[in-house]
Scaffold this active site. Structure first.
Site, PDB file in Angstrom:
ATOM      1  N   HIS A   1       0.817  -1.218   0.000  1.00  0.00           N
ATOM      2  CA  HIS A   1       0.000   0.000   0.000  1.00  0.00           C
ATOM      3  C   HIS A   1       0.854   1.272   0.000  1.00  0.00           C
ATOM      4  O   HIS A   1       0.447   2.309   0.531  1.00  0.00           O
ATOM      5  CB  HIS A   1      -0.972  -0.011   1.179  1.00  0.00           C
ATOM      6  CG  HIS A   1      -0.296  -0.075   2.532  1.00  0.00           C
ATOM      7  ND1 HIS A   1      -0.797  -0.802   3.572  1.00  0.00           N
ATOM      8  CD2 HIS A   1       0.829   0.497   3.001  1.00  0.00           C
ATOM      9  CE1 HIS A   1      -0.001  -0.667   4.628  1.00  0.00           C
ATOM     10  NE2 HIS A   1       0.980   0.118   4.310  1.00  0.00           N
TER      11      HIS A   1
ATOM     12  N   HIS B   1      10.589  -3.860   3.923  1.00  0.00           N
ATOM     13  CA  HIS B   1      11.069  -2.482   3.815  1.00  0.00           C
ATOM     14  C   HIS B   1      11.405  -1.921   5.187  1.00  0.00           C
ATOM     15  O   HIS B   1      10.900  -2.398   6.197  1.00  0.00           O
ATOM     16  CB  HIS B   1      10.075  -1.569   3.084  1.00  0.00           C
ATOM     17  CG  HIS B   1       8.737  -1.351   3.742  1.00  0.00           C
ATOM     18  ND1 HIS B   1       7.853  -2.354   4.041  1.00  0.00           N
ATOM     19  CD2 HIS B   1       8.101  -0.204   4.120  1.00  0.00           C
ATOM     20  CE1 HIS B   1       6.737  -1.836   4.558  1.00  0.00           C
ATOM     21  NE2 HIS B   1       6.873  -0.542   4.629  1.00  0.00           N
TER      22      HIS B   1
END
Lengths: 121, 282
Positions: free
Chosen positions: B12, B195
């Site tokens: 997202h 990440h």
């Protein structure tokens, strides 16, 4: 520091990684609250019109105010900043997560982008 | 009775929120080409299963919730969910329709199973919720879809464990399947994959671990629930811990699932992107 507010033991820490736990959340509350206020355009404008006055209004300590003045993300994290809120501060200056990542790594944005891409090989 | 028609997972990343309105032109852009190429099959699948409601597992990034009161698990129970300015320039998108009756059914059902959720009759939804909706319903065509947002804390540690999130998903799956209305319910898990935004390790990506997660989550999700949050942070990066949202979604599907479509791409912005389309197997 009190073990009760930490979520991991010192020996388990991951290099270059800061877990935003209870201890950090207490330490950084004022800084993060100020950054949370930047969801509103009028607050961003008020900050820009007198940065230090805005920092004082939210009760930032000297370490936090210096980190804000220096635009230094690692210093903000050391002062209890949480990246999700700090990103709203960075956004005021048009800095995205790659600019912020490069600054923390101490490399150029181009080199940072290359580093990201290389990990997909 | 309500039926679960399947589950989707997608990253997202905020940069996608900026790119989605320009998808047509970016389809040939070297940076975006591979990312956008993965979505048409997922959109076709979404249309083919005719969902009425989407139950969406996501994390708030400091739009609705702050540290003054930080729920571990929160659920929307509102007729409408608005998006708003997140501070750094992603466009604000049209609001999302709720389904408060289904929300309260889920709340009542999972509380009987000892999951005590924070219930929200007003709730702003940020990019963690809106970007997936924009990706699967292009040009903001989600107007007729009802939604139930399930928000899981990934901001302030301790985060709920992968095992706990998976178990919450299982309870929500049982709740949906016991809902007496004739509805097609779609599940969406958002966030990830690996990440890290903060610290000297910013920019960390772990392709090997991501591919392991994308593989195991299909047929062997329990293996992934054995990780601690700390291990997830080490392997997937500080924000890669968002994988707990995928596990919550997977928990709500049946034990056996069929993989319809998947894609993995390094990277958009600082994040390895993953897309999965799963259907319950009979």
């Amino acid at each position: 520091m009190s073990q009760a507010t930490r979520t991991m033991d010192i020996e388990d820490q991951i290099p270059g990684t800061y877990v935003f736990d209870g201890e950090a959340a207490m330490k950084g509350y004022a800084l993060n609250k100020m950054c949370f206020s930047f969801n509103h355009a009028e607050n961003r404008a008020e900050f820009l019109s007198d940065e230090d006055a805005y920092c004082r209004k939210y009760g930032l300590n000297e370490e936090q105010r210096k980190a804000i003045r220096d635009r230094n993300v690692l210093e903000m994290i050391h002062a209890g900043g949480c990246i999700y809120y700090l990103a709203k501060f960075a956004g005021i200056f048009g800095l995205n997560v790659q600019d912020v990542g490069a600054q923390q790594r101490g490399i150029s944005v181009e080199a940072f982008k290359k580093l990201i891409k290389s990990q997909g090989d | 009775m309500a039926r679960i028609v399947g589950g989707l997972t997608t990253s997202h990343i905020p940069a996608i929120g900026n790119a989605v309105p320009r998808e047509q032109e970016l389809r040939n852009d070297p940076y975006w080409k591979e990312f956008f190429a993965a979505y048409p099959p997922a959109r076709e699948w979404v249309q083919s299963v005719k969902p009425d409601v989407a139950v969406l597992f996501y994390n708030d990034h400091g739009l609705n919730f702050f540290l003054n009161a930080m729920p571990t698990f929160a659920i929307g129970a509102a007729p409408e969910y608005k998006n708003a300015d997140e501070g750094w320039g992603i466009p604000t998108v049209p609001s999302f329709k709720g389904d408060p009756k289904l929300s309260w059914h889920i709340i009542n059902s999972v509380t009987r199973e000892n999951f005590d959720l924070t219930t929200c009759q007003e709730m702003l939804v940020d990019h963690g919720f809106s970007v997936p909706m924009e990706l699967f319903w292009p040009n903001y065509s989600y107007g007729n879809m009802r939604t139930v947002p399930v928000q899981i804390n990934t901001v302030q540690h301790p985060l709920p464990s992968p095992a706990r999130c998976f178990a919450l998903g299982q309870a929500i799956g049982r709740a949906i399947e016991s809902y007496p209305e004739d509805l097609n319910v779609m599940l969406i898990g958002t966030g990830g994959l690996s990440h890290q935004l903060d610290g000297e390790r910013a920019g960390f990506i772990n392709k090997k671990f991501d591919l392991l997660c994308m593989d195991k989550i299909v047929n062997e999700p329990e293996a992934l629930t054995r990780y601690s949050i700390h291990e997830l942070v080490r392997e997937a990066g500080a924000q890669g811990a968002e994988f707990i949202l995928w596990l919550a979604m997977r928990g709500a599907l049946s034990h056996k699932v069929r993989k319809i479509h998947s894609s993995y791409h390094v990277a958009i912005s600082n994040t390895a992107t993953g897309l999965l389309v799963l259907e319950n197997a009979a």
